[in-house]
Design a protein around this motif. Structure first.
Motif, PDB file in Angstrom:
ATOM      1  N   ASN A 173      -4.988   6.462  -4.645  1.00 38.83           N
ATOM      2  CA  ASN A 173      -5.344   5.666  -5.664  1.00 38.83           C
ATOM      3  C   ASN A 173      -5.827   4.188  -5.244  1.00 38.83           C
ATOM      4  O   ASN A 173      -6.143   3.372  -6.077  1.00 38.83           O
ATOM      5  CB  ASN A 173      -4.511   5.373  -6.953  1.00 38.83           C
ATOM      6  N   ARG A 174      -5.983   4.090  -3.983  1.00 37.95           N
ATOM      7  CA  ARG A 174      -6.703   2.974  -3.168  1.00 37.95           C
ATOM      8  C   ARG A 174      -7.970   3.261  -2.849  1.00 37.95           C
ATOM      9  O   ARG A 174      -8.151   4.413  -2.166  1.00 37.95           O
ATOM     10  CB  ARG A 174      -5.609   2.122  -2.470  1.00 37.95           C
TER      11      ARG A 174
ATOM     12  N   VAL B  72     -11.691   5.629  -5.035  1.00 40.71           N
ATOM     13  CA  VAL B  72     -10.193   5.849  -5.075  1.00 40.71           C
ATOM     14  C   VAL B  72      -9.908   7.249  -4.458  1.00 40.71           C
ATOM     15  O   VAL B  72     -10.248   8.265  -4.774  1.00 40.71           O
ATOM     16  CB  VAL B  72     -10.208   6.298  -6.706  1.00 40.71           C
TER      17      VAL B  72
ATOM     18  N   ASP C 262       1.910  -0.104   2.840  1.00 33.24           N
ATOM     19  CA  ASP C 262       1.965  -0.905   1.422  1.00 33.24           C
ATOM     20  C   ASP C 262       3.430  -1.447   1.554  1.00 33.24           C
ATOM     21  O   ASP C 262       4.224  -1.449   2.354  1.00 33.24           O
ATOM     22  CB  ASP C 262       1.766   0.081   0.294  1.00 33.24           C
TER      23      ASP C 262
END
Length: 1214
Positions: A469-470, A514, A623
């Motif tokens: 989703n990045r 995305v 992350d």
């Protein structure tokens, strides 16, 4: 590489060729990547990368270094000219050239003089592809000469006179900085009365005795050589009028007295400049300094204004006690007449300075390097401006182009060189020189003709790992000539990726906005041009995000106990997380009391210092996430609390490390007043744009006393600091010194861009302008661009001043436009703005709705249907449809009043609607119109429809007249809204007996043409209730009710009815109904009297010990109110119909005089003087207090005025 601008059949005019080729150049020019592997075998003409300034002032005490650095492939060789001729560095033993560089080093420290090497130098860097040249570098040694010897006589003058102390410093290079000091090297104080001029002289508007001193010294500081030269001291003596007269009187006769004119007050006169007008010339971009210094007594004040204009508020500042006006970044618009006004109590004078702003050349479009492939076209454009307009000249490889070797692919068109069908021999370095009398600009730009197949510079088989989703960015750096095209593929046999899902950047990068799990795979980048193809593979893996599934929780613990924080992390199985604990955003204390295991932080033996915020941070290579919880430590037992307060303000603010976009601020904290400082808050003031308004800059922890502050361009900053602890925030510190940052191009564009038309043929473009802080520099303007959304037109642009609106005229009606607004200033443009869509102006719709149909639902409701109007005919934003409808009127009513039309609007694109609230049995007319933002369109043809009958309203009135013993006459008005044709009236009635019970109901139908009806054979002296309504074929309407009474038989009621009861009254009194019940009322009064007497006797015996024989006195003087009530004196109330709320005539329950008079009751509780406020409680006992009042309030109207006596209390009880 060709760019087709127009169809082949159309020929281009000669005047448009440069523009078309310029567009070609913009598209076909290549940037050569600075990749070391690529540059090893890629030829490139020389480019000057570093050179000394044009005006190069050197220190004669140090070696002379004249810089010239260049890059190219093969590496360039260097040569120099001096004063226009070849400078042979090998023949001068003091001159050496650095290896691999063109930089000259002249060794004058061992021998030689700097003046020997004074002159104009120019460097040339050359290789097989061309030659680049530097600016003309004028080398001059700095000079700091001494003052010439002079004898300065002491100055003696009278108090109040003006004085100018000349400085006249020696001419140095560069010019010195002037200041006045005394023998102790202390600066002389300056004020509105005493100040230093721009020329260095010291001006006194009027002198005072304290100006007397012998050491007025002018100093000249030469910064380049770090030397200071000193003028001979000047002695000044100021004497008063009396002292001067005494001195002179000793040498004069008694009749000669010294005049004291100088000591008198006088209006201002200018010390500088002289005369009424003067001229000033300044160059664009410099600081314009205007000066006016006046003398007078009292000291004059100076004011400034611009004739026929205003001073630029964000670029204007005043110096030297407002005697000097400075305008920063001066431009041609600042030319004009400036007036300075000197004013004191005796008058005012003014001086006009005519300012002319000239401009050395400055770039509009500097030439850019071109990389072309053989056979391509291109252009070099060199555009500059100035005042006067600069002349443009071209050189090729350092030689004037007129005498340079001819090149058939090259054509010169003023400020543009046009290249067509270039070949490898066309490679060269071109120089553009723009010059006028105030200076010149020189720019090198090469044309490099290369034929190179595509190369991909990104490493092969690069692995990219991205969190789900990045965005994912896959690089594909490339080079080739002609410019390659880039395509991306996924998998071994996949098709080319499209831009509706992916983003393909100009630099070859593929962006997946995305990334999902199914984005995992192998991607192939393919670069192609006519000379070949290259490809590269990249691998993408999508990982699950890291999450904290069990977060630490807020805790309050006692000192000395143990606390535990939990932090459980979930992560992608291929990533290895590390968990880090922080306290107050810093590392945990190095203390054995803190232990960390897999999921927990445990703190034992908790102390007050352990209070704070604990944060769990989970990091992976891709992350990180965090979660925090607070800890409050409380004392196990209460202890007296010290007195706390907010901190004292910080002080000693200092600015250091002053850079273009940052500065370091340091300060000293004030007292924390027994509560540790948790943070410092830094605020700033923008004195240029928003003086007096403070904004939040940043916050730092309470342990920090310095902060590196990021700054915006073109702002005059001041800072202040506040401290904060758990009790609140301190007062602000004193402000810091001011700091002005350099101007830069805007970094943002206007917001709220909209395009709406105010007229059918225009487009009004509006936006929210940038404020002064966001402008980043002087000369804020906006580039407004627009084009039709659905057309092939190019963008039309216009540059406007700092406004918020621009109107485009002559547009088609209601057409979508693409709009963008870009900010710019004197430094450059903001980033490319976002494109928004707007519409040109609306016009009224042209077509009415068609096929209007009406369906009557019932007598008050109808449904309307219509066909939608085509969107093109609406000519605007569809607001909805509007129905106009009105009731048809008779000819007589139409003549009396205007027809009232009703309107219903249906939003959006609805094509049907309901009309409520119609009147039954009526004819209506309607039409439908379409509505847009401009207004209504034409009406559809009128449609007529009628509503069926409905039930009528109630009759307008109902009256009962002429009552007799056995009959009543009813008279009424028909319904105001019959809602159809009346068929008959329905009358129902029933008697009401003395106990309010209703008798049998009688129905009666009356013809519709009647408005009066008499009922016979009724009972005498009887009340009747009537229900009356009208009826149509649709049914019965609502009813109206009324009541009436037949008259009384006078023979039976003689002597009983009061005289005001007449036979003609429709609302007869109902006292006759209970006249036979007087025995019952008498019985009730007797019982009440006996109970009252017993209570009074008990009360008196208990409280007075039998002193007052109340019982006997009561028996002897019976109260008249306790006598049995006659049949005509009282009733139990009156009848009132709940529906009509029409009360009948009231009876009285007590005599008309409700007071208890003394002669009627000579011996009562009132006579015993103790109180008239007594009442009875629920068990019959008397309660109250004695007050001594004897007066009684009379009864008002027919209300029950209860006298506060035991008798009246009994009446209330009954």
């Amino acid at each position: 590489m060709q760019l087709k601008i127009m169809p082949k059949k159309k020929r281009l005019s000669a005047g448009r060729v440069p523009l078309i080729l310029f567009l070609c150049q913009m598209i076909s020019a290549l940037e050569v990547p600075l990749d070391p592997k690529l540059l090893e075998d890629l030829v490139q003409p020389p480019t000057i990368t570093q050179q000394s300034p044009k005006d190069y002032i050197i220190d004669p005490r140090e070696n002379i270094v004249i810089q010239c650095e260049a890059k190219g492939k093969p590496p360039p060789s260097f040569s120099w000219t001096r004063n226009g001729t070849h400078f042979d560095t090998d023949k001068d033993p003091l001159v050496t050239m650095k290896p691999g560089s063109g930089t000259l080093v002249i060794n004058i420290m061992s021998e030689g003089k700097a003046e020997t090497y004074e002159g104009v130098y120019q460097c040339t860097a050359r290789n097989e592809r061309g030659a680049a040249i530097s600016n003309n570098i004028v080398v001059r040694p700095s000079r700091s000469p001494l003052w010439t010897k002079e004898k300065l006589e002491p100055i003696t003058l009278q108090s109040g006179q003006s004085l100018v102390l000349p400085c006249r410093p020696p001419i140095g290079l560069p010019p010195p900085i002037i200041f006045w000091m005394d023998n102790s090297f202390q600066r002389l104080p300056q004020s509105e009365r005493v100040s230093q001029g721009l020329n260095g002289d010291l001006y006194f508007s009027n002198v005072l005795p304290e100006d007397t001193r012998e050491d007025y010294i002018c100093y000249a500081r030469f910064n380049h050589t770090q030397t200071i030269q000193q003028k001979q001291p000047i002695s000044v003596k100021v004497v008063s009028v009396d002292e001067l007269n005494d001195t002179i009187a000793a040498n004069l006769s008694d009749t000669e007295v010294y005049g004291a004119k100088s000591n008198r007050e006088r209006p201002p006169t200018f010390l500088t400049p002289e005369g009424n007008t003067s001229n000033k010339e300044e160059l664009r971009g410099n600081v314009l300094s205007l000066e006016c210094i006046a003398e007078g007594l009292p000291t004059p004040l100076i004011y400034w204004m611009k004739e026929e204009g205003t001073l630029p508020f964000n670029r204007t500042c005043y110096r030297n006690f407002q005697k000097t006006l400075q305008i920063l970044q001066v431009s041609e618009a600042d030319s004009g007449n400036y007036r300075c006004i000197a004013k004191n109590a005796l008058g005012a004078i003014h001086h006009t300075i005519s300012v002319t702003v000239k401009a050395a050349p400055y770039w509009i479009t500097a030439p850019q390097n071109l990389v072309l492939s053989p056979g391509e076209d291109g252009a070099l454009i060199c555009r500059a401006n100035g005042n006067p307009k600069p002349s443009i000249s071209w050189l090729a490889n350092g030689v004037p182009i007129e005498i340079a070797p001819d090149d058939p692919s090259r054509k010169i068109d003023g400020d543009t060189i046009i290249f067509s069908n270039v070949q490898e021999r066309s490679s060269a370095v071109y120089q553009c020189n723009a010059s006028n009398e105030y200076g010149y600009l020189l720019a090198n730009a090469f044309v490099n003709v290369l034929a190179e197949p595509p190369r991909i510079l990104t490493s092969a088989n690069t692995l990219y790992q991205v969190i789900a989703n990045r965005p994912a960015l896959l690089d594909c750096a490339f080079f080739g000539s002609p410019l390659p095209t880039i395509e991306w593929f996924k998998g071994a046999k996949g098709s080319a990726l499209r831009e509706d899902i992916y983003v393909l950047h100009d630099n070859g990068t593929l962006e997946i906005p995305v990334a999902q799990k199914d984005s995992t795979g192998t991607y192939t980048c393919v670069a192609r041009n006519k000379l070949g193809m290259a490809k590269n593979e990249a691998h993408l893996e999508i990982k699950d995000p890291t999450r904290i599934i069990k977060q630490p929780e807020f805790s309050v613990v006692q000192r000395g106990s143990t606390v535990s924080f939990e932090c459980k992390v979930k992560h992608d199985h291929t990533l290895i997380p590390t968990v880090l604990w922080l306290k107050d955003k810093g590392e945990l204390p190095s203390d054995g009391r803190f232990t960390v295991d897999k999921d927990h932080l445990v703190v034992t033996d908790v102390s007050d210092d352990d209070s704070g915020t604990y944060t769990c941070v989970a990091n992976t290579t891709l992350d990180n996430v965090s979660a925090s919880a607070g800890l409050i430590v409380v004392a196990p037992t209460p202890t007296p609390a010290p007195i706390y307060d907010v901190p004292n303000p910080p002080f000693d603010l200092e600015l250091t490390d002053q850079l273009d976009k940052s500065v370091q601020l340091s300060w000293t904290p004030g007292d924390d007043n027994n509560s540790p400082i948790t943070k410092f808050i830094i605020e700033y003031e923008d004195a240029m744009h928003e003086a007096g308004l403070w904004h939040h800059q940043t916050e730092v922890p309470g342990t920090q006393t310095t902060a590196q502050l990021k700054l915006s361009p073109f702002v005059i900053y001041s800072f202040r600091v506040m401290a904060e602890n758990s009790l609140g925030r301190s007062l602000p510190s004193e402000r810091s010194e001011q700091y002005l940052t350099k101007a830069a191009e805007p970094d943002k564009n206007p917001t709220t861009v909209e395009g709406l038309g105010s007229e059918p043929d225009n487009l009004v473009i509006t936006w929210k302008p940038l404020n002064g802080f966001e402008s980043n520099g002087p000369g804020l303007q906006y580039k407004v661009s627009w084009r039709q959304k659905d057309g092939d037109d190019e963008w039309t642009s216009v540059v406007v001043a700092n406004v918020s609106k621009y109107i485009v005229s002559g547009t088609p009606t209601f057409v979508p436009y693409l709009i963008k607004v870009q900010a710019l200033n004197d430094v450059g443009f903001a980033p490319e703005p976002a494109v928004v869509m707007g519409h040109s102006g609306e016009d009224l719709p042209m077509v009415a709705p068609g096929n209007v149909q009406v369906t009557v639902v019932n007598s008050t409701l109808a449904e309307v249907h219509w066909d939608a109007v085509p969107l093109k005919s609406i000519r605007g934003h569809l607001q909805g449809y509007r129905i106009y409808y009105w009731k048809a009127q008779s000819s007589s009513k139409r003549n009396r009043r205007h027809i009232e039309k009703k309107i219903l609007t249906f939003q959006g694109s609805k094509t049907h609607g309901m009309l409520p609230g119609l009147e039954p049995f009526s004819n209506y007319t309607l039409n439908v119109r379409v509505v847009n933002g401009k207004g209504e369109g034409p009406a559809s043809p009128d449609r007529v429809f009628g509503t069926p009958e409905g039930v009528p309203s109630a009759p307008s009135s109902l009256k009962i007249i002429n009552p007799t013993l056995d009959s009543l006459t009813l008279e009424w008005d028909p319904p105001s809204h019959p809602n159809g044709i009346l068929t008959e009236y329905i009358l129902k009635y029933q008697p009401i007996n003395s106990t309010h019970e209703l008798g049998p109901l009688v129905d009666l139908k009356i013809p519709a043409n009647k408005t009066r009806w008499t009922l016979k054979n009724l009972n005498f002296s009887t009340r009747y209730k009537f229900y009356f309504n009208a009826q149509t074929s649709a049914g019965s309407g609502s009813q109206i009710t009324e009541e009436g009474v037949t008259t009384v038989d006078e023979g039976k009621m003689a002597g009983i009815l009061p005289p005001d009861v007449g036979a003609g009254k429709a609302m007869a009194s109902r006292q006759v109904d209970i006249a036979t019940q007087g025995w019952f009322i008498g019985l009730m009064c007797a019982v009440a009297l006996l109970i009252l007497i017993l209570l009074i006797v008990c009360f008196i015996r208990r409280n007075k010990g039998g002193k007052y024989p109340v019982k006997e006195k009561e028996d002897a003087h019976a109260d008249p109110e306790i006598q049995p009530m006659k049949e005509d004196d009282g009733t139990f109330g009156e009848y009132s119909d709940a529906e009509d709320h029409k009360p009948l005539k009231k009876g009285s329950r007590t005599p008309s005089d409700r007071t208890v008079k003394k002669e009627d009751s000579d011996d009562s509780l009132v006579d015993y003087g103790e109180g008239v406020n007594g009442q009875f409680n629920e068990d019959g006992s008397f309660i109250g207090q004695y007050s001594g009042k004897k007066e009684k309030e009379p009864a008002e109207g027919n209300e029950s005025s209860e006298a506060p006596s035991p008798v009246n209390a009994m009446n209330s009880f009954v």
